[in-house]
Design a protein around this motif. Sequence first.
Motif, PDB file in Angstrom:
ATOM      1  N   GLY A 255       0.789  -1.216   0.000  1.00 29.26           N
ATOM      2  CA  GLY A 255       0.000   0.000   0.000  1.00 29.26           C
ATOM      3  C   GLY A 255       0.824   1.269   0.000  1.00 29.26           C
ATOM      4  O   GLY A 255       1.925   1.334  -0.559  1.00 29.26           O
ATOM      5  N   PHE A 256       0.287   2.303   0.643  1.00 26.29           N
ATOM      6  CA  PHE A 256       0.835   3.662   0.600  1.00 26.29           C
ATOM      7  C   PHE A 256       1.529   3.997   1.916  1.00 26.29           C
ATOM      8  O   PHE A 256       1.056   3.636   2.996  1.00 26.29           O
ATOM      9  N   PHE A 257       2.643   4.727   1.804  1.00 25.51           N
ATOM     10  CA  PHE A 257       3.396   5.168   2.978  1.00 25.51           C
ATOM     11  C   PHE A 257       3.630   6.658   2.892  1.00 25.51           C
ATOM     12  O   PHE A 257       4.043   7.177   1.848  1.00 25.51           O
ATOM     13  N   LEU A 258       3.347   7.362   3.988  1.00 24.39           N
ATOM     14  CA  LEU A 258       3.602   8.791   4.094  1.00 24.39           C
ATOM     15  C   LEU A 258       4.537   9.028   5.265  1.00 24.39           C
ATOM     16  O   LEU A 258       4.260   8.588   6.389  1.00 24.39           O
ATOM     17  N   ASN A 259       5.649   9.691   4.996  1.00 24.23           N
ATOM     18  CA  ASN A 259       6.657   9.967   6.025  1.00 24.23           C
ATOM     19  C   ASN A 259       7.093   8.698   6.753  1.00 24.23           C
ATOM     20  O   ASN A 259       7.298   8.684   7.965  1.00 24.23           O
ATOM     21  N   GLY A 260       7.200   7.616   5.991  1.00 23.93           N
ATOM     22  CA  GLY A 260       7.677   6.353   6.517  1.00 23.93           C
ATOM     23  C   GLY A 260       6.651   5.503   7.223  1.00 23.93           C
ATOM     24  O   GLY A 260       6.950   4.389   7.646  1.00 23.93           O
ATOM     25  N   GLU A 261       5.413   5.994   7.322  1.00 29.13           N
ATOM     26  CA  GLU A 261       4.368   5.263   8.030  1.00 29.13           C
ATOM     27  C   GLU A 261       3.267   4.833   7.064  1.00 29.13           C
ATOM     28  O   GLU A 261       2.850   5.607   6.189  1.00 29.13           O
ATOM     29  N   HIS A 262       2.809   3.580   7.241  1.00 24.84           N
ATOM     30  CA  HIS A 262       1.743   3.084   6.375  1.00 24.84           C
ATOM     31  C   HIS A 262       0.466   3.885   6.604  1.00 24.84           C
ATOM     32  O   HIS A 262       0.120   4.238   7.735  1.00 24.84           O
ATOM     33  N   ARG A 263      -0.224   4.171   5.491  1.00 21.80           N
ATOM     34  CA  ARG A 263      -1.462   4.943   5.591  1.00 21.80           C
ATOM     35  C   ARG A 263      -2.433   4.466   4.524  1.00 21.80           C
ATOM     36  O   ARG A 263      -2.117   4.496   3.333  1.00 21.80           O
ATOM     37  N   TYR A 264      -3.584   4.013   4.926  1.00 26.08           N
ATOM     38  CA  TYR A 264      -4.668   3.700   3.995  1.00 26.08           C
ATOM     39  C   TYR A 264      -5.548   4.938   3.948  1.00 26.08           C
ATOM     40  O   TYR A 264      -6.238   5.270   4.918  1.00 26.08           O
TER      41      TYR A 264
END
Length: 818
Positions: A255-264
């Motif tokens: 999936g998607f990662f923002l600033n190193g953290e997974h985010r749905y």
Amino acid sequence: EAVACREQDWEAINLPHSFSLPYFAASDKFYTGYGWYRKRFMVPRAWAGKRIHLEFDGVFQVAEVFLNCRRIGEHRGGYTGFAFDVTDAAKPGDNVLALRVNNLWDARLAPRAGEHVFSGGIYRNVRLVITAPLHVAWYGTFVTTPQVSRESAKVNVKTEVANDSARPRSATVRTLVLDAKGRTVASMASTGTVEAHSTLIFDQASPPIAHPKLWSPEHPNLYSVKTIVLDGRKPVDDYLSPLGFRWFRFTADRGFFLNGEHRYFRGAGLHQDHAGWGDAVADSGFFRDVKMMKDCGFDFIRASTYPHAPAFDRACDELGMLLWIDCTFWGIGGFRGDGDWFASAYPTNQTDEAAFEANVKEQLRETIRIHRNHPSVIVWSMCNEPFFSAEEVMPKVRRLLTDMVACSHELDPTRPAAIAGCQRGDIDRIGDIAGYNGDGARLFVDPGIPNVVTEYGSTIADRPGKYEPGWGDLPLTPGANPNVVGSWRFPWRSGEAIWCGFDHGSIAGREFGAMGLVDYFRLPKRSWYWYRNEYLRIPPPEWPTTGVPAALRLTADKTTLRSVDGTDDAHIIVTVVDENGRPVNSCPPVTLTVDRGPGEFPTGPSITFAAGSDIPIRDGQAAIEFRSYFAGRTLIRATSPGLKSAAIEITSLGEPKFVPGKTPPARPRPYTRFTGDASVTAWLALGTNNPTAASSEAPGHSGRLANDGNPNSFWQAAAADNAPWLRVDLEKLVTVRQVRLTFPVAANWRYRVEVSVDGRSDWKLVAERSDGSRREATYQDDAAEGAYGRFLRVTILRAPAERTAGIAEVVALGAPAK
């Protein structure tokens, strides 16, 4: 001729402006043709030696610009901004600017198709910009963060410095990185010679910036980049660009990662138009829209299906919303021959192809240039459902998309290029990300490419609607539990966006534009409150009750407008209440009137809401946006026969001031629904490549094969299915005139065809063959009277001996409901 005409014969208008003003999305029709705009402005002698630029954020869709009878240039494309240097045509003193604008359908101009409305006008902001001959070019900075972490970040700034003089200039570019309080956290400087009548790119890298405050939906920390241009030692220009520190990536399996953290991410797609004002929306209206999506718990917006105004980006930056921007290559189901926006997405006439492709690529370049510095923007999308093109041109569609992806990568290597609406046509692997609409959510499971559900839901409802989410095909994702919310959020899927955030105008008719969580007047439906409760744990309010109306209540989202240039407005809400002040669901006619002071509604100094009208009051509430082009205090009064009235005061700041008795009042603009030529019925061939559902599907024979345009492929029910049916979402509310079914083999097929508005209930008969001896592969039936709806269902009453129920092709002939 334009300059010499009688100005008193022209209507005085303000910007932003739409040909359709006032517009209330009540019809599939809108004016198409030409409109002229004129404005006089003074050029002081102090501007001698300066450069005079006109900047437009958007004119739909072809703009010819003239200054003092001299043609300056033309821009083709209604959703991207443009600029002209008009110095050579300007003169000291009085100047006359004229624009000839048209919104005519054009075979060589994108979009060729789409389900929005395409009203003409100067519907976004316009600026007169005065610079020195040496200056930063229009949107001439490209700000990136090649290195960013929680500990440290670096900024790269590429600045285009234009020299519009006749001799070389020694230019120094000083670049400052500023935090939210305006403090300098990094600086760069470089000097170069810019040749006469040319542009030079200054490429600058900052030193490390320690512990940057990262941008995210929860913490939308913003910085800015200030660019100062010196001609020799003299500062001659400064330019401000947005900046946010964040990094992200899409993966196919996690999936998607923002600033190193997974985010749905979870959000909505939305169009730009508002009730009354149409596409001519104030900047504050865009901020209001983004905030409403944020306030129900979303963190993602798909700017559908074209780039929105720069002010929309700024709102996403400030409020913390991830932003996906579509380009204008756009299709619509049920397309027909050329002539209007029901055409093939890609040209069917070979002579139109080269010009169309050039226009699409030019709009892509403009889109990226204008929007590239905004931290909220995470994806450039090339298209939406371009597979709604004639079958014979689909290879050219794929080639164009491939070229666009390559162009996007070249223009901006920092963001992925997506293919949105790619659930048909074998186009989902052309870009970096696949955006699946509708039944694509269940058809493409773990597809091996980063992916997003770019449209789900599509539930038609007028406010108040039902207190439910409208998940559409999401719960049908294989492996999900339809009874468990979110069970479809698998690691390989990056996020989801409902269609849609707000009601909007549509060439498919009023009802088809009523799919929003929020209505056209920006009042939430009950589904919006469902999401707010689910994601933010804020319970819904008490719904208006049945009661005796006694009074009106007026409220506004603000009582002070910060400007009178068309960029700020107030959202005025009138509520019907009983004698104890409790909201009731009674819907008497209500009129808002400017009692004194400046300002206007889209209909002028007053507006009337009435149940069942194009300007409705529903569930005891109505709303409209108010704006003023003069500074002063405005008293707005709400009245209704037999009810206690209400009033609210709005203060507008800025220049010019409103002077009672001298400033001309707002002129009435009575609303009349535009009908066009209502006597013409344009029948559409519907169903091909539209979303499908089925009672069951045999392996290798999914429902999508029943309307893929290929009679050699077919849907087949499971062998144990005793009541097989196939349903096609026509994606329009239509009156069905005829239906044509093609089966896998010639035989005596027995079937019933029905149509429904919501796909769940109130099925109306279209045609039935329950007896007879015909043995055909293709059957064609005229529709029964009153066959009106959106979902077409074919029930197989009896399949031939030794055959399992199946359908090779479904086509309905219909017209958008009047």
